[in-house]
Design an enzyme around this catalytic site. Structure first.
Site, mmCIF file in Angstrom:
data_model
loop_
_atom_site.group_PDB
_atom_site.id
_atom_site.type_symbol
_atom_site.label_atom_id
_atom_site.label_comp_id
_atom_site.label_asym_id
_atom_site.label_seq_id
_atom_site.Cartn_x
_atom_site.Cartn_y
_atom_site.Cartn_z
ATOM 1 N N HIS A 296 -13.002 9.462 -0.572
ATOM 2 C CA HIS A 296 -13.486 8.885 0.971
ATOM 3 C C HIS A 296 -14.711 9.091 1.343
ATOM 4 O O HIS A 296 -15.556 8.524 1.947
ATOM 5 C CB HIS A 296 -12.618 9.727 1.969
ATOM 6 C CG HIS A 296 -11.142 9.574 1.795
ATOM 7 N ND1 HIS A 296 -10.259 10.334 1.249
ATOM 8 C CD2 HIS A 296 -10.294 8.566 1.949
ATOM 9 C CE1 HIS A 296 -8.917 10.095 1.223
ATOM 10 N NE2 HIS A 296 -8.994 8.841 1.765
ATOM 11 N N ASN B 115 -6.657 13.549 5.080
ATOM 12 C CA ASN B 115 -6.489 14.065 3.981
ATOM 13 C C ASN B 115 -7.751 13.913 2.911
ATOM 14 O O ASN B 115 -7.343 13.385 1.643
ATOM 15 C CB ASN B 115 -5.192 14.082 3.154
ATOM 16 C CG ASN B 115 -4.860 15.262 2.042
ATOM 17 O OD1 ASN B 115 -4.607 14.804 1.038
ATOM 18 N ND2 ASN B 115 -5.333 16.500 2.557
ATOM 19 N N LEU B 116 -8.744 13.997 3.364
ATOM 20 C CA LEU B 116 -9.900 13.133 2.897
ATOM 21 C C LEU B 116 -10.355 13.953 1.516
ATOM 22 O O LEU B 116 -10.147 15.321 1.409
ATOM 23 C CB LEU B 116 -11.215 13.360 3.763
ATOM 24 C CG LEU B 116 -10.865 12.353 5.069
ATOM 25 C CD1 LEU B 116 -12.196 12.410 5.910
ATOM 26 C CD2 LEU B 116 -10.563 10.987 4.666
ATOM 27 N N MET C 207 -9.351 9.811 -7.991
ATOM 28 C CA MET C 207 -9.006 10.822 -6.826
ATOM 29 C C MET C 207 -7.899 9.818 -5.985
ATOM 30 O O MET C 207 -8.220 8.909 -5.684
ATOM 31 C CB MET C 207 -10.299 11.122 -6.172
ATOM 32 C CG MET C 207 -11.168 12.089 -6.896
ATOM 33 S SD MET C 207 -12.505 12.915 -5.950
ATOM 34 C CE MET C 207 -13.291 13.870 -7.111
ATOM 35 N N SER C 208 -7.072 10.677 -5.604
ATOM 36 C CA SER C 208 -6.083 10.298 -4.674
ATOM 37 C C SER C 208 -5.528 11.607 -3.772
ATOM 38 O O SER C 208 -5.174 12.655 -4.580
ATOM 39 C CB SER C 208 -5.105 9.305 -5.201
ATOM 40 O OG SER C 208 -4.055 9.407 -4.566
ATOM 41 N N SER C 209 -4.965 11.319 -2.617
ATOM 42 C CA SER C 209 -4.467 12.493 -1.893
ATOM 43 C C SER C 209 -2.975 12.702 -2.418
ATOM 44 O O SER C 209 -2.720 13.740 -2.517
ATOM 45 C CB SER C 209 -4.179 12.031 -0.236
ATOM 46 O OG SER C 209 -5.371 11.659 0.127
ATOM 47 N N ARG C 210 -2.435 11.804 -3.083
ATOM 48 C CA ARG C 210 -1.172 11.866 -3.751
ATOM 49 C C ARG C 210 -1.299 12.632 -5.120
ATOM 50 O O ARG C 210 -0.232 13.245 -5.650
ATOM 51 C CB ARG C 210 -0.393 10.756 -3.990
ATOM 52 C CG ARG C 210 -0.061 10.018 -2.594
ATOM 53 C CD ARG C 210 0.746 8.889 -2.928
ATOM 54 N NE ARG C 210 1.663 8.348 -1.436
ATOM 55 C CZ ARG C 210 1.230 7.462 -0.938
ATOM 56 N NH1 ARG C 210 0.064 6.684 -1.241
ATOM 57 N NH2 ARG C 210 2.059 7.038 0.346
ATOM 58 N N ASP D 250 -7.701 0.907 -4.859
ATOM 59 C CA ASP D 250 -6.389 0.276 -4.180
ATOM 60 C C ASP D 250 -6.797 -1.180 -4.287
ATOM 61 O O ASP D 250 -6.976 -2.025 -3.128
ATOM 62 C CB ASP D 250 -6.235 0.712 -2.889
ATOM 63 C CG ASP D 250 -5.748 2.048 -2.617
ATOM 64 O OD1 ASP D 250 -4.862 2.639 -3.386
ATOM 65 O OD2 ASP D 250 -6.460 3.066 -1.973
ATOM 66 N N MET E 69 -6.308 7.285 5.914
ATOM 67 C CA MET E 69 -5.118 7.995 6.511
ATOM 68 C C MET E 69 -5.355 9.488 6.453
ATOM 69 O O MET E 69 -4.454 10.301 6.443
ATOM 70 C CB MET E 69 -3.927 7.736 5.557
ATOM 71 C CG MET E 69 -3.543 6.256 5.638
ATOM 72 S SD MET E 69 -1.659 5.906 5.349
ATOM 73 C CE MET E 69 -1.725 6.531 3.406
HETATM 74 O O1 PAF Z 1 -5.947 3.117 1.986
HETATM 75 C C1 PAF Z 1 -5.807 3.515 2.970
HETATM 76 O O2 PAF Z 1 -5.839 4.759 3.516
HETATM 77 C C2 PAF Z 1 -4.674 2.963 4.091
HETATM 78 O O3 PAF Z 1 -3.895 1.977 3.275
HETATM 79 C C3 PAF Z 1 -5.306 2.164 5.049
HETATM 80 C C4 PAF Z 1 -6.311 1.034 4.623
HETATM 81 C C5 PAF Z 1 -6.302 3.173 5.943
HETATM 82 C C6 PAF Z 1 -4.433 1.519 6.068
HETATM 83 O O4 PAF Z 1 -3.597 2.454 6.672
#
Ligand code: PAF
Length: 282
Positions: free
Chosen positions: A37, A32-33, A186-189, A152, A30
């Site tokens: 990522h 915002n790497l 690590m997380s965008s949030r 996740d 999604m």
């Molecule tokens: O993990 C994510 O960034 C999202 O849930 C994904 C897998 C790209 C689906 O929108």
């Protein structure tokens, strides 16, 4: 790196690579790497010759009171990072390209059971949105392999189940969670955290490790271990959605013969809902 916003162009490029016998590896994001990522792109290199990443903030996986509108969008930075990581093609569609009849009325994919527990209880419809968009992206990119982060964990399990159940010809690979030096996944949030909350956040991984050590030392009182983990986080100021010991495969409570365990938690610090997990074999 090539970039496109259209499904037709992705299909054209991927078909040309495939005709040359090149294997295509896909990293859906999604945007915002961050370094997590980039590590997915690193993992991708072991599985093929061509690398496609998508950047799409998927409205279908956000609830009505969630952060879809405020989700951080950093397209230029993401483009630079993907190019530097050796990505061949970045697919950055708009919502109408993915949901031509609108996200509300689009056909949906439901993966029962595994989508309903843990995060599924607190984010109704979330995994339906994830499964739907990932299936669509698989149909667009037609990758040989797709890489998802183990952070996740439930998302990965839902996608694996969907892929099996729908006989999608894609191999799903989980890549290890990348952590900050103090253990925070690590997380965008994470950028929603204030300075004080950022100091507190590594407690999540600390409590997961503590719980896994108790089990590996012989404790089988999973209820007690879950309650203790949730209580510690709660006392520190988190709002804990769940702190749960589960069977890695089903995400249900472990049975007597379960060997592969996961401890998963979701806990909120004001705007940020943080998730993390730890997995191990007995
Ligand atoms: O993990 C994510 O960034 C999202 O849930 C994904 C897998 C790209 C689906 O929108």
């Amino acid at each position: 790196m090539l970039t496109t916003t259209t499904i037709a162009e992705v299909r054209r490029l991927v078909a040309a690579w495939r005709a040359r016998g090149e294997r295509v590896v896909f990293v859906p994001t999604m945007g915002n790497l961050h370094a997590g990522h980039v590590s997915l792109l690193g993992a991708a290199k072991q599985h093929g010759e061509r690398f496609v990443a998508s950047i799409f903030v998927n409205p279908m996986q956000f609830g009505p009171n969630e952060d879809f509108n405020h989700y951080p969008r950093t397209p230029q930075r993401d483009t630079d990072m993907l190019a530097a990581a050796g990505c061949d093609l970045m697919f950055m569609p708009d919502v109408a390209e993915i949901y031509p009849h609108g996200a509300e009325l689009a056909a949906r994919i439901e993966v029962p059971g595994i989508s309903a527990v843990l995060c599924g209880e607190f984010r109704p419809g979330h995994f339906q949105g994830v499964a739907t968009v990932v299936a669509k992206l698989f149909n667009i990119v037609a990758p040989d392999v797709a890489i998802f982060g183990l952070k996740d964990f439930q998302q990965l399990a839902v996608i694996q189940r969907m892929t099996d159940d729908l006989c999608l010809p894609v191999r799903i690979v989980g890549a290890p969670t990348v952590r900050e030096a103090d253990g925070l996944a690590m997380s965008s949030r994470n950028q929603y955290l204030s300075a004080d909350e950022r100091q507190m956040a590594p407690a999540i991984y600390r409590e997961l490790k503590r719980a896994s050590e108790r089990i590996q030392a012989g404790s089988r009182d999973f209820g007690r271990i879950e309650a203790d983990g949730a209580q510690v986080l709660d006392e520190l100021g988190f709002r804990v959605d769940y702190f749960a010991v589960r069977d890695q495969l089903t995400l249900y409570a472990p049975g007597h013969d379960t060997r592969a365990l996961a401890i998963l938690t979701a806990a909120r610090l004001s705007r940020a809902r943080l998730i993390d997990n730890i997995t191990f074999e007995l």
